[in-house]
Scaffold this active site. Structure first.
Site, PDB file in Angstrom:
ATOM      1  N   GLU B  44       0.829  -8.030  -4.715  1.00 35.82           N
ATOM      2  CA  GLU B  44       0.884  -6.578  -4.510  1.00 35.82           C
ATOM      3  C   GLU B  44       2.259  -6.044  -4.917  1.00 35.82           C
ATOM      4  OE1 GLU B  44       0.297  -5.640  -0.375  1.00 35.82           O
ATOM      5  OE2 GLU B  44       0.030  -3.496  -0.747  1.00 35.82           O
ATOM      6  N   LYS B 120      -5.158   0.941  -4.333  1.00 39.22           N
ATOM      7  CA  LYS B 120      -5.465   0.469  -2.972  1.00 39.22           C
ATOM      8  C   LYS B 120      -6.127   1.572  -2.158  1.00 39.22           C
ATOM      9  CE  LYS B 120      -2.893  -1.888   0.784  1.00 39.22           C
ATOM     10  NZ  LYS B 120      -1.527  -2.367   1.139  1.00 39.22           N
ATOM     11  N   CYS B 156      -4.608  -6.184  -0.711  1.00 37.97           N
ATOM     12  CA  CYS B 156      -4.180  -6.490   0.664  1.00 37.97           C
ATOM     13  C   CYS B 156      -5.094  -5.918   1.758  1.00 37.97           C
ATOM     14  CB  CYS B 156      -2.728  -6.048   0.841  1.00 37.97           C
ATOM     15  SG  CYS B 156      -1.838  -7.020   2.087  1.00 37.97           S
TER      16      CYS B 156
END
Lengths: 561, 561
Positions: B44, B120, B156
C-alpha cells in the site's frame, strides 16, 4: 399565537464533568425562565463537554451521560421548569452491525423527560476534528413542537453543509432552525459561519438560532458569539465572544418579523486574538485545578505578552515571573523584566543561572549550540522546580514563528504545561502587545508592557551580541512564508509563484520540516488561526519529502535539536 | 494456461521518498523478473510511503507522486521489464464537489504505462488510522488481466470488511485476489488478519495474495509477514516479519491447487515484540539520518533492555551509554551499567551529576519530589548536551507502565527523540530481557543483560533506599489493571467485575488520568499492543471525568508533574 421566547445559553462547559455541566444547564434555565423563556438551548455536547475525543468510546462514560440526561430532566421539572423546553447536547449510543457506537446527540427535555432527540448527521473529520472516528452519523431530521412553533434541530457541522438535514428541512414549514454548536475560534471564520447560516435560513425559510460553547479546552477556544439571524440574513441578536452569556430573543411564527435585540459589536482583530489567547489560558488553568502560573521573564516581548495575558486571565497576583539572568543578559533586559512585573503586580524573583551552568560545564565542557541550549535548559529546570515545589502551572512563552522553524530549545524555553502564543506569529506578537498597551491607555491605565520590550531587536541573549536575525530571516518575511506554507499548505513552486524570496523559501521550508519532532513535544496552546500546529496539521516526523527546488535527497541529516 | 508466477515484494519504504521508493520497486522487479515472475506486487502507498498523513493534502506532493508513477512505468520498461505487470500503491487525486481530493490508490504498470487503477474503498478511521481525513474513498472494483489470469485488487482495510469490494468481487470469476497492505504490527493481530483473508478467499473462490510493508515509521512498525493463502484458507507461502523479503509463488487458474512454498515460522511472542521494537528503532534512526544513539545507563532493567535493542538495531559500537551516578546510586547499579556496556560493546562514559545538582540547590534549595525531579533533569541535560554536541539520537528508556501512571520526570528521564519501550509494560520488559538473554545462550553467545539487572527490585534511586513499590502497586497487579483500563477501555465497574483489587483500581485510574499531559510531551515509540499511547488513544488533558466510585469532583487538583 404569541411569539416564542427563546434563550441561547452560551455556557463554558468542561469535558467529562457531567455533574458540573448539568448544573450550568439548571442555572441557565432558571435565569431564562425567570425572563419568560419557553425554549432554552445550550451548546453541542453540553453535558459531556466538547470535544470529548475518545472518552466517547468508553461505554461507562456513555452510560453515565445517559443517566445524567434523565436526572437533568427530572431536576428541571423538580425546580419548577417542567413546562420549559430545554435543548441540550449529549453523547448518545446507537446500535450498529459492529456493536453499540456513540452519537453526537441533541435532546429536548420537557415535563421531566426526553421529548425529542436528534443525532448529528455531518461529522467533521478534518482540521482539529475527528468525529468520524468517534461518532456514528444520524440518519433523520427532527422537528420539535414548542408551544405550537415548529423548531428544526441541527448540530454544528450540519449547518455548514447544503446537503443532508438542511435540504431535507426545506419543506418542513419551520418557524425556527436551532443549531447547537461547539465551534472553535479561528481568526476570520465568522463570515463563513454567517454565510452558511444565511444560506440555511433561506433554504428553510425561517430564522436561525445559533448557540455556541464558550471557553478554553486544551488547544481549542470555543468562541461563543451565539446569534439569532432572521430569514433575510440579518443578525438581530448576538452574544459577545469569549464569555458566558444568556441571549434572550422573541421569535414570531413563520413569516413574522424579528425585532432587533442586543447585538454585541465585533472586536478589533488584535483584541479578538488577544482575548482568545486569554480565554484559552484561563480555561486551562481553572479546569485543571491550578491557581497560579510561573514563567521566565527575559525582558523580551514574548514573555512580557504572556505574563500580561496571564495577569488578565487569573490576576497579576497569581503570576510568578522569574528573571534568570546569565552573563549575556543585558541590563536593559533585566530592567524591563522587573518593570513589567511591577506593572502587572506579579510575584517577581531573580534566579541567576551562572552557578549551575558553570558547575555543569566543569564536568562536561560545551560550546556552540550545545552551550546555548544548556543555558535554556537550566532555566527550564528552574521553572519546573518552582512548579513542582509550589504548584504553579509553567507557561511556555514561545511563539508560532519559533515553533515553526525550531528556534527554541526543547526541554529549555519549551518547558511548560501550556503555551499561550503557540499559534501567534512573531509579527502578530508585536501587534497584540501594541494593542494591549493602547487598550490600557484608552482606559486611563498604565500600559502593562514596557515600550522598550516592544521596540528592541529580538534576541535570545545566549551569546554576546546575539540577535534572532543572525539565524533567521526578518520576521515579516519569515512569517509571510509561514502563512503560506503552514497555513495554506503551498508547495515550493506555489510559494515562488506567490512572490516569496527564493532563498527565504529554501531556508524556511528546510527549518520547518526538520523541526517536526520538537513540535510533537511542545505543550498545547490555543488555536487562533486556520492551521495551528498540533492536530490541525498532522505530518510525520520521519519523512524524506523536501519542499525544495533541489533534488529530493535520499538520505537526510537531522540533528538534535 | 500456465500458472501465474507471482512475487510479493515486502519493501521497507520511507514516507515522502518518491525517488528512493521507486528505486526499491525497480530493484524488486529486477530480482522478481530474474526469477520468472509475471506479476510483482508491492505494499500500500509504495511510492508515497505509509502512513503519509497530511502530506496527502499537499497538492505539490500529489503532483510529484503522479509524475513518479509515470516515470516508474517508463523506467521499468527501459530496464527490460515492460512485459511484467507491476502493482504498486501511490497517492491519487479525484475530483469532488469540494475540489480535488487524495485517494489511496493501487496502480498496475505494464509496457511503460498505467494499465489499471483502483482506489481504496474502506478508509480506516479508528485506532492509529485517520484515512477518512485525508482520502476520498473509491467507488468501483478493479479486475486486472495478467496473462489471462483474472486478478482482483484490494487495498488493506478492504479485506477486513465483508461488504463493499469483497462482496462485489464474489462473482467476478477471479483467479487471484491481490491485497496491498500497510498494516502496523500489534501483538495478537495475525489470527484476525488471517481470518479476514480466509473469509475473502471463500467469498471470491480464489487464493489471496497479501503483500505488506515492513519497517519502522514514527510510532508504527509495519510488520511484513506477506502471505499467499489458498481458497481453503491454508497459508501456502509466507514472508518473515520485520525484514524486507521477496516471496515468489506460482498461482494456478481458478480451481487449481497451490503448492506449498516457503513459509516463515511464527516467532515466539517475546521474540516478536522484541523484534518489533528493534525494527521501530532501527527505522527511526536510519530514516532520520542518525548514525548513533545516546542513553543513560542506570544499571536497571529498562535502560539495559533499550541499550541491547539499540545494539541489535544499529550495532553496539554506535551506542553511547552514559552512567550518571548520584550519591544515591548503589555500587551494584554502577557495576551493572558498566558490565552491560562491556557486553554489547558500547561507548561507555561516566558523568556524575552531584556537582551540578549541588550548584543548583545552592541557588534554589529543593526537597521531596522537586529534588528528585531535579536529579532526573540534570541527567536529561547531560544526554541532550551530548546529543547536541556529538549528533546522537537520544533514547528515552521509560516503559509503558511508567508512562501510564506518570512515574517519570518530564524533561528528565523522559527526554529523547525515540522511546523503544513506550508500549511495553514493565512485566513484559522483564520477559523480553529474559528472552533476549536466553536467545543469546541458545546461540552460544554471552547474554547481553546482566542477571542482576533482571532480578533486583526496580528503583529510581532518587532518594536513599527508594524502590518503585514505595509509590506503585506491584507491577503485575498494576499492569493487569492497565491492560484492561488502557487496552480495553473498561470503566471502573467493569474493572471491578473483572476481578481487580478495588484500591488498586482507584489508585491506577487516578494516576493514569492525571498523567495525560506528560504523555503528550513524550517522544514517539513503537506501537506493539492494540492500544498504544499516542494517536491510538486520544483523550483530553483537560477533563473532569474520573473513573472512580467516589462522586465526580467538580474541581480537581493537578500538580506538575
Amino acid at each position: 399565537m404569541p411569539d416564542l421566547r427563546l434563550a441561547l445559553a452560551q455556557a463554558d462547559t468542561c469535558v467529562g464533568d457531567l455533574v458540573g455541566n448539568a448544573r450550568l444547564v439548571l442555572d441557565a434555565v432558571a435565569a431564562a425562565a425567570a425572563g419568560g423563556a419557553r425554549l432554552v438551548a445550550l451548546p453541542e455536547m453540553t453535558l459531556a463537554g466538547y470535544p470529548v475525543e475518545d472518552l466517547a468510546l468508553r461505554a461507562a462514560f456513555r452510560d453515565d451521560a445517559m443517566a445524567a440526561v434523565d436526572a437533568l430532566a427530572r431536576d428541571l421539572a423538580d425546580a419548577g421548569h417542567g413546562d420549559v423546553t430545554v435543548v441540550v447536547g449529549t453523547i448518545g449510543t446507537t446500535n450498529t452491525p459492529d456493536g453499540p457506537r456513540p452519537t453526537n446527540r441533541a435532546v429536548a427535555l420537557r415535563e421531566g423527560r426526553v421529548v425529542a432527540t436528534y443525532d448529528k448527521r455531518h461529522l467533521p473529520t478534518y482540521g482539529v476534528f475527528d468525529e468520524a472516528r468517534i461518532f456514528e452519523p444520524g440518519t433523520t431530521t427532527t422537528v420539535l413542537d414548542v408551544d405550537g412553533h415548529r423548531v428544526g434541530l441541527l448540530v454544528c457541522e450540519d449547518l455548514w453543509r447544503a446537503d443532508g438535514p438542511v435540504a431535507e428541512l426545506a419543506d418542513a414549514d419551520l418557524d425556527l432552525l436551532l443549531v447547537l454548536n461547539g465551534s472553535p475560534y479561528e481568526e476570520g471564520k465568522d463570515p463563513e459561519r454567517l454565510g452558511h447560516a444565511r444560506r440555511a435560513a433561506a433554504t428553510v425559510g425561517a430564522p436561525v438560532a445559533y448557540v455556541n460553547q464558550v471557553g478554553g479546552q486544551d488547544d481549542l477556544v470555543l468562541e461563543g458569539g451565539s446569534f439569532v439571524l432572521d430569514v433575510s440574513g440579518q443578525v438581530v441578536a448576538r452574544s459577545p465572544q469569549f464569555e458566558p452569556d444568556l441571549l434572550v430573543h422573541d421569535v414570531p411564527r413563520r413569516g413574522g418579523t424579528l425585532a432587533r435585540g442586543r447585538v454585541a459589536p465585533p472586536l478589533h482583530p488584535d483584541e479578538e486574538v488577544y482575548r482568545a489567547c486569554v480565554a484559552g489560558l484561563a480555561g486551562y488553568v481553572r479546569k485543571n485545578g491550578f491557581r497560579s502560573v510561573v514563567l521566565g521573564l527575559s525582558g523580551g516581548i514574548d514573555s512580557a505578552l504572556v505574563a500580561v495575558m496571564a495577569a488578565d486571565a487569573i490576576g497579576g497576583e497569581n503570576v510568578v515571573g522569574i528573571s534568570m539572568p546569565s552573563s549575556y543578559s543585558s541590563q536593559h533586559s533585566k530592567d524591563d523584566a522587573a518593570d513589567l512585573a511591577r506593572r502587572i503586580g506579579a510575584d517577581y524573583r531573580v534566579q541567576p543561572i551562572g552557578g549551575t551552568v558553570d558547575a555543569f560545564e566543569r564536568d562536561l565542557p560545551l560550546d556552540g549550540v550545545a552551550a546555548e541550549n544548556l543555558q535554556a535548559r537550566v532555566r527550564g529546570m528552574i521553572l519546573m522546580s518552582l512548579s513542582n515545589a509550589e504548584g504553579h502551572l509553567t507557561l511556555a512563552t514561545g511563539n508560532k514563528s519559533e515553533l515553526a522553524v525550531g528556534y527554541s530549545t526543547v526541554y529549555g524555553d519549551a518547558v511548560g504545561g501550556y503555551a499561550p502564543l503557540k499559534d501567534v506569529l512573531k509579527s502578530r506578537v508585536w501587534a497584540l502587545a501594541r494593542w494591549r498597551d493602547d487598550h490600557a491607555l484608552d482606559h486611563g491605565k498604565i500600559p502593562p508592557i514596557p515600550e522598550s520590550s516592544i521596540t528592541k531587536p529580538p534576541s535570545a541573549e545566549l551569546r554576546p551580541g546575539q540577535v534572532d536575525q543572525d539565524s533567521l530571516p526578518p520576521y515579516d518575511r519569515l512569517d509571510s512564508v509561514l502563512e503560506d506554507y503552514v497555513g495554506r499548505n503551498l508547495g515550493h513552486d506555489a510559494l515562488l509563484a506567490a512572490g516569496h524570496d527564493p532563498a527565504t523559501i529554501e531556508l524556511v521550508l528546510r527549518l520547518v520540516d526538520r523541526a517536526e519532532w520538537k513540535r510533537r513535544q511542545y505543550p498545547p496552546g490555543p488555536k487562533v488561526t486556520a492551521v495551528a500546529f498540533g492536530r490541525d496539521r498532522r505530518l510525520p516526523v520521519t519523512s524524506r519529502r523536501r519542499e525544495a527546488s533541489a533534488p529530493i535527497p535520499t538520505t537526510t541529516s537531522k540533528e538534535q535539536p
